[in-house]
Design a protein around this motif. Structure first.
Motif, PDB file in Angstrom:
ATOM      1  N   GLU A   3       0.355  -1.174   0.188  1.00  0.00           N
ATOM      2  CA  GLU A   3      -0.230   0.347  -0.008  1.00  0.00           C
ATOM      3  C   GLU A   3       0.835   0.894   0.077  1.00  0.00           C
ATOM      4  N   PRO A   4       0.137   1.906  -1.253  1.00  0.00           N
ATOM      5  CA  PRO A   4       1.232   3.944  -1.071  1.00  0.00           C
ATOM      6  C   PRO A   4       0.736   4.144   0.780  1.00  0.00           C
ATOM      7  N   ALA A   5       2.390   5.177   0.881  1.00  0.00           N
ATOM      8  CA  ALA A   5       2.293   5.579   1.546  1.00  0.00           C
ATOM      9  C   ALA A   5       1.498   6.334   1.904  1.00  0.00           C
ATOM     10  N   ARG A   6       0.990   6.495   3.710  1.00  0.00           N
ATOM     11  CA  ARG A   6      -0.697   8.031   4.301  1.00  0.00           C
ATOM     12  C   ARG A   6       0.603   8.757   4.726  1.00  0.00           C
ATOM     13  N   HIS A   7       1.076   9.578   4.315  1.00  0.00           N
ATOM     14  CA  HIS A   7       1.253  10.427   4.239  1.00  0.00           C
ATOM     15  C   HIS A   7       0.834  11.677   2.859  1.00  0.00           C
ATOM     16  N   PRO A   8      -0.354  12.627   3.296  1.00  0.00           N
ATOM     17  CA  PRO A   8      -1.206  13.510   2.406  1.00  0.00           C
ATOM     18  C   PRO A   8      -0.910  14.050   1.108  1.00  0.00           C
ATOM     19  N   SER A   9       1.140  13.943   1.439  1.00  0.00           N
ATOM     20  CA  SER A   9       1.598  14.816   0.033  1.00  0.00           C
ATOM     21  C   SER A   9       1.522  13.236  -1.022  1.00  0.00           C
ATOM     22  N   ALA A  10       1.635  12.047  -0.682  1.00  0.00           N
ATOM     23  CA  ALA A  10       2.159  11.062  -1.401  1.00  0.00           C
ATOM     24  C   ALA A  10       0.285  10.242  -1.277  1.00  0.00           C
ATOM     25  N   ARG A  11      -0.554  10.682  -1.189  1.00  0.00           N
ATOM     26  CA  ARG A  11      -1.249  10.481  -1.569  1.00  0.00           C
ATOM     27  C   ARG A  11      -1.584  11.134  -2.753  1.00  0.00           C
ATOM     28  N   ARG A  12      -1.952  12.178  -2.148  1.00  0.00           N
ATOM     29  CA  ARG A  12      -2.509  13.212  -3.511  1.00  0.00           C
ATOM     30  C   ARG A  12      -1.535  12.773  -4.963  1.00  0.00           C
ATOM     31  N   GLU A  13      -0.787  12.700  -4.956  1.00  0.00           N
ATOM     32  CA  GLU A  13       0.443  12.038  -6.090  1.00  0.00           C
ATOM     33  C   GLU A  13      -0.391  11.084  -6.786  1.00  0.00           C
ATOM     34  N   LEU A  14      -0.861   9.824  -5.749  1.00  0.00           N
ATOM     35  CA  LEU A  14      -1.335   8.828  -5.773  1.00  0.00           C
ATOM     36  C   LEU A  14      -2.218   8.994  -6.933  1.00  0.00           C
ATOM     37  N   LYS A  15      -2.871   9.695  -6.454  1.00  0.00           N
ATOM     38  CA  LYS A  15      -5.003  10.127  -6.657  1.00  0.00           C
ATOM     39  C   LYS A  15      -4.177  10.895  -8.191  1.00  0.00           C
ATOM     40  N   GLU A  16      -3.317  11.692  -8.535  1.00  0.00           N
ATOM     41  CA  GLU A  16      -3.321  12.161  -9.819  1.00  0.00           C
ATOM     42  C   GLU A  16      -2.825  11.454 -11.042  1.00  0.00           C
ATOM     43  N   LYS A  17      -1.418  10.643 -10.115  1.00  0.00           N
ATOM     44  CA  LYS A  17      -1.058   9.292 -10.933  1.00  0.00           C
ATOM     45  C   LYS A  17      -2.616   8.140 -11.697  1.00  0.00           C
ATOM     46  N   ILE A  18      -3.494   8.202 -10.789  1.00  0.00           N
ATOM     47  CA  ILE A  18      -4.025   6.952 -10.952  1.00  0.00           C
ATOM     48  C   ILE A  18      -5.366   8.240 -12.119  1.00  0.00           C
ATOM     49  N   ILE A  19      -5.390   9.532 -11.457  1.00  0.00           N
ATOM     50  CA  ILE A  19      -6.468   9.538 -12.771  1.00  0.00           C
ATOM     51  C   ILE A  19      -5.475  10.386 -13.835  1.00  0.00           C
ATOM     52  N   GLU A  20      -4.650  10.503 -14.436  1.00  0.00           N
ATOM     53  CA  GLU A  20      -3.790  10.470 -15.604  1.00  0.00           C
ATOM     54  C   GLU A  20      -3.823   8.859 -16.201  1.00  0.00           C
ATOM     55  N   ALA A  21      -3.610   7.956 -15.481  1.00  0.00           N
ATOM     56  CA  ALA A  21      -3.436   6.626 -16.001  1.00  0.00           C
ATOM     57  C   ALA A  21      -5.493   5.818 -16.406  1.00  0.00           C
TER      58      ALA A  21
END
Length: 215
Positions: A3-21
């Protein structure tokens, strides 16, 4: 599954990558054929983590559309710094062709089955009447568009034609890009002055040299 890190910035980065993909997957393969399981697996996360970020697939789809719209707005703002109104419209048209060329017909068929996303897309495609009319009137001042046009009416008619394109079965008979091209070029010819028509014809002449781009 890591699972990805729970840090908010890491979650935001993951969310943006998911939206793009996800946006690329929906465009290339259609919406129905891509599942939330597929997306979670491709990022090595659990479905629970994915659903914590997006309530359902339609919510994710809306975020993909929103991202595309924000990129389009940024592109238009960049063009406005150095281009006249007609150049902006033609460059936007060319960008739209490139986007449609990379988008499966299944996407346009599938999106009508997701009412919230479909409505969001339609609303986003329809610039507010006031903004659109002001844009066309700037084209009048620059000498590209006729000054005897009722732009609120023609803007409404253009929006209606795009809605028909999205909703009708016309594209089962004719290629989507051919129909879109017919709408846009006919519209622009109708509102152009001789100066605008010359610029439009020059664009079309160059555009026709590369027919493979619109197949």
């Amino acid at each position: 599954m890591n699972e990805p890190a729970r840090h908010p910035s890491a979650r935001r980065e993951l969310k943006e990558k998911i939206i793009e993909a996800a946006g690329q997957l929906f465009a290339q393969h259609g919406i129905k054929s891509i599942t939330m399981d597929d997306i979670a697996t491709s990022f090595g996360i659990s479905k629970r983590t994915l659903y914590e970020m997006f309530a359902d697939k339609e919510t994710l789809l809306i975020e993909c559309i929103r991202r595309e719209m924000e990129e389009e707005l940024a592109y238009m703002q960049q063009l406005a710094e150095s281009c006249n109104v007609l150049e902006i419209l033609l460059k936007k048209y060319q960008r739209s062709i490139e986007r449609f060329h990379a988008t499966s017909r299944r996407f346009f068929e599938d999106i009508q089955k997701y009412p919230r996303a479909y409505e969001f897309l339609r609303n986003g495609n329809n610039r507010t009447t006031e903004d659109a009319v002001n844009f066309f009137r700037e084209g009048v001042r620059q000498g590209f568009f006729r000054d005897d046009i009722n732009f609120p009416i023609v803007n409404h008619l253009l929006r209606a034609q795009i809605d028909i394109l999205m909703e009708s079965d016309l594209c089962k008979t004719y290629p989507f890009l051919d129909v879109y091209e017919s709408i846009m070029f006919t519209f622009l010819r109708g509102i152009s002055t001789p100066k605008g028509a010359i610029a439009l014809d020059e664009f079309i002449h160059e555009y026709r040299k590369h027919p493979q781009e619109k197949e």
